[in-house]
Design an enzyme around this catalytic site. Sequence first.
Site, PDB file in Angstrom:
ATOM      1  N   GLY A   1       0.883  -1.191   0.130  1.00 49.61           N
ATOM      2  CA  GLY A   1      -0.076   0.106   0.123  1.00 49.61           C
ATOM      3  C   GLY A   1       0.789   1.292   0.099  1.00 49.61           C
TER       4      GLY A   1
ATOM      5  N   PRO B   1      -2.670  -4.242  -1.740  1.00 49.19           N
ATOM      6  CA  PRO B   1      -3.799  -4.848  -1.506  1.00 49.19           C
ATOM      7  C   PRO B   1      -4.865  -4.079  -1.112  1.00 49.19           C
ATOM      8  CG  PRO B   1      -2.414  -4.893   0.155  1.00 49.19           C
ATOM      9  CD  PRO B   1      -1.757  -4.144  -0.886  1.00 49.19           C
ATOM     10  N   GLU B   2      -5.116  -2.847  -1.469  1.00 51.24           N
ATOM     11  CA  GLU B   2      -6.257  -1.947  -0.651  1.00 51.24           C
ATOM     12  C   GLU B   2      -7.263  -2.571  -1.218  1.00 51.24           C
ATOM     13  OE1 GLU B   2      -2.527   0.968  -1.156  1.00 51.24           O
ATOM     14  OE2 GLU B   2      -3.283  -0.909  -2.006  1.00 51.24           O
ATOM     15  N   LEU B   3      -7.553  -2.829  -2.454  1.00 52.81           N
ATOM     16  CA  LEU B   3      -8.995  -3.338  -2.827  1.00 52.81           C
ATOM     17  C   LEU B   3      -9.598  -4.400  -2.036  1.00 52.81           C
ATOM     18  CD1 LEU B   3      -9.028  -2.904  -6.470  1.00 52.81           C
ATOM     19  CD2 LEU B   3     -10.180  -1.528  -5.046  1.00 52.81           C
TER      20      LEU B   3
ATOM     21  N   HIS C   1      -9.748  -4.417   1.150  1.00 54.71           N
ATOM     22  CA  HIS C   1     -10.233  -3.835   2.082  1.00 54.71           C
ATOM     23  C   HIS C   1     -11.361  -2.791   1.974  1.00 54.71           C
ATOM     24  CE1 HIS C   1      -7.070  -5.607   4.589  1.00 54.71           C
ATOM     25  NE2 HIS C   1      -6.313  -5.354   3.925  1.00 54.71           N
TER      26      HIS C   1
END
Length: 256
Positions: A126, A149-151, A153
């Site tokens: 991120g 990996p934001e998507l 979350h």
Amino acid sequence: MTVTTSGQPTDAQMPGSDVLRVEDRGPVRVITLNRPDKLNALDTALTRALSTALTRAEDDSRVRAVVLTGAGRAFCSGADLSEFPSLTPDEPDAVLERAALTAGLQTRMQRMGTPVVSAVRGAAVGGGAGLAIAADMTVVGTDLKFGYPELRHSIVPALVMAGIQRQLSRKLAFELISTGRLLSATEVLEHGLANRVVEPDRVVDEALVIAERWAAVEPRALRAAKDLFYRVADLPTEAAMRAGQDVNALMRGFRR
């Protein structure tokens, strides 16, 4: 705690700040994210402290180069999600302030005249991935896990998107942001996102070798070279050549 190699406080010290360590090793300033229990997640306090530390390094004529690293087993795990419940549309001023602070940090290192090398081990994801590759050079450990990996979350990696677009191919960039796949150290090196891969316990030492080489260069020449390097990146060829000519004339006064 902020110390020199002799153990004495420096004028870079930020009283009351335990989230960041700053240490001078001769002309090289080592800045360490210091929230190891949170994998150096970027909360508001750490983001603000890091921005201030970079500004102070830039303003200190004794500092010729900066090494940015993280304490513990990770470089930086990105934004501290525990702050997100307070950053809602009901608090627009807080949301805007945090976004501006984060955006400024993501671009700060390339706008500095002082060169920065990141020393990265473990997770750099991120906003942490954005910081790692925002430095002018990057040394990574063999234990690296790099990605966005934001998507996963339900978060859009909005404030690192510019860096992703500039430093990765479009196909790979979209794969990383849309699937959350993490790259290994070998893949990061293959895709040109890192300059060196070393054992995790050697990342800072290798970064110091790079920083010390920078520190040996005439500082005005290195600052001018760095400024020109980033300035011409988005210019048409003729405009870039004109900028180069301007610096060519200026550099005549750099010789010792």
